[in-house]
Design a protein around this motif. Sequence first.
Motif, PDB file in Angstrom:
ATOM      1  N   SER A 107      95.139 -17.034 -20.131  1.00  0.00           N
ATOM      2  CA  SER A 107      93.952 -17.484 -19.400  1.00  0.00           C
ATOM      3  C   SER A 107      92.747 -16.615 -19.729  1.00  0.00           C
ATOM      4  CB  SER A 107      94.241 -17.453 -17.894  1.00  0.00           C
ATOM      5  OG  SER A 107      93.086 -17.775 -17.147  1.00  0.00           O
ATOM      6  N   TRP A 108      92.978 -15.322 -19.939  1.00  0.00           N
ATOM      7  CA  TRP A 108      91.867 -14.406 -20.199  1.00  0.00           C
ATOM      8  C   TRP A 108      91.197 -14.707 -21.535  1.00  0.00           C
ATOM      9  CZ3 TRP A 108      90.638 -10.794 -16.452  1.00  0.00           C
ATOM     10  CH2 TRP A 108      89.594  -9.919 -16.770  1.00  0.00           C
ATOM     11  N   LYS A 109      91.978 -15.084 -22.530  1.00  0.00           N
ATOM     12  CA  LYS A 109      91.424 -15.318 -23.867  1.00  0.00           C
ATOM     13  C   LYS A 109      91.143 -16.794 -24.137  1.00  0.00           C
ATOM     14  CE  LYS A 109      95.857 -15.773 -26.278  1.00  0.00           C
ATOM     15  NZ  LYS A 109      96.722 -15.223 -27.340  1.00  0.00           N
ATOM     16  N   ASP A 110      91.387 -17.669 -23.172  1.00  0.00           N
ATOM     17  CA  ASP A 110      91.137 -19.099 -23.371  1.00  0.00           C
ATOM     18  C   ASP A 110      89.646 -19.340 -23.568  1.00  0.00           C
ATOM     19  OD1 ASP A 110      91.568 -21.754 -23.644  1.00  0.00           O
ATOM     20  OD2 ASP A 110      91.895 -22.162 -21.514  1.00  0.00           O
ATOM     21  N   VAL A 160      84.082  -5.676 -26.332  1.00  0.00           N
ATOM     22  CA  VAL A 160      84.973  -4.545 -26.027  1.00  0.00           C
ATOM     23  C   VAL A 160      85.324  -4.537 -24.544  1.00  0.00           C
ATOM     24  CG1 VAL A 160      85.135  -2.033 -25.927  1.00  0.00           C
ATOM     25  CG2 VAL A 160      84.176  -3.143 -27.951  1.00  0.00           C
ATOM     26  N   LEU A 161      84.320  -4.711 -23.698  1.00  0.00           N
ATOM     27  CA  LEU A 161      84.575  -4.720 -22.254  1.00  0.00           C
ATOM     28  C   LEU A 161      85.479  -5.888 -21.852  1.00  0.00           C
ATOM     29  CD1 LEU A 161      80.987  -3.874 -20.929  1.00  0.00           C
ATOM     30  CD2 LEU A 161      82.964  -2.352 -21.032  1.00  0.00           C
ATOM     31  N   ALA A 162      85.340  -7.014 -22.530  1.00  0.00           N
ATOM     32  CA  ALA A 162      86.199  -8.160 -22.221  1.00  0.00           C
ATOM     33  C   ALA A 162      87.620  -7.965 -22.730  1.00  0.00           C
ATOM     34  CB  ALA A 162      85.604  -9.433 -22.816  1.00  0.00           C
ATOM     35  N   SER A 163      87.802  -7.119 -23.747  1.00  0.00           N
ATOM     36  CA  SER A 163      89.127  -6.909 -24.331  1.00  0.00           C
ATOM     37  C   SER A 163      89.929  -5.832 -23.619  1.00  0.00           C
ATOM     38  CB  SER A 163      88.992  -6.530 -25.814  1.00  0.00           C
ATOM     39  OG  SER A 163      88.276  -7.507 -26.532  1.00  0.00           O
TER      40      SER A 163
END
Length: 318
Positions: free
Chosen positions: A247-250, A290-293
Amino acid sequence: MATLLRDPQAGSFRERGRRTTLDEDANDRTLVSPFALKRPGGRSIYWLVFTLLSLSTIITLGPIYWMFSGALKSSSEIFQAPPTFWPQHPQWTNYSNAWNILDFPTHFTATLLLAVGAVLLQIIVSATAAYALSKLHVAGKGIIQFSFFCTLMVPPVVYLIPQFVNISDLPLIHISLFNSWLGVLLPEAANAFNILVLKSFFDGIPAELSEAAWLDGANALQFFMRVILPLSRPALAVITIFTVIASWKDFLWPLLVLSDDHLQPLIVSLYHQSGTNSNLPFMYLIAGLVLASIPPIVLFLVFQRQIIRGINLTGLKG
């Protein structure tokens, strides 16, 4: 009576001895056996495999390192040729500026809520479907399970147009879920892989437990809530972690469904920011990536043992 009491004790000691032996054998297992390492050919194979794995690790971590280091560079240094291995003048303020410019708290909250909603729907739908296929007398269980396997062979992109049509105008009730979180969550509520994994785990639960529950007067729902779910924590933990990461990377489906900027998750928001705001410095975009990863990386590092253990416990059986 004394004999009956001593036998389980002795059995427990024997079981502990077997587990200790198995643990020692597991610790001694390596890619190349100790006997093969004593031979010149075995040592050559060992160092060859070690070198290949090291190179593969470096190649895999290379883009991640470039992303983290590029977030600390200036825009001119990012496109400098030849590139710098480490920023000449690290700019740590890029992260704080990206946090403010990209409105990170709003989109981070949206991403977190979508991940939590996906986990809840996955556990409710996948666990109940797997329980029905495993423990209940359902007509045509073999055909249903075969149909689930068939859906795994179809690329997810094929479902985009039918799903978008259904979300735009839900059959029977004729309600549009376009530009809402329900439009993102409902198509992902049922996952064939998760259902098959949980069914495989439920099949390993002894049938004596269900027979004892029926004799005690428990119905199907009580047996599911009080017996199946507590025993299935490892499998549910793996499903939860995989669902959160997915869901996070969708990206594609939320991009099609959500047009309101305040409802978009991080990845979709970063895409729109880079496309619509041409004045956005490239270093801020990389800092936002970066913050999203960071959250999924931290989640995997913290629960990597549970993931490996759950995969071993939930392996699909033939």
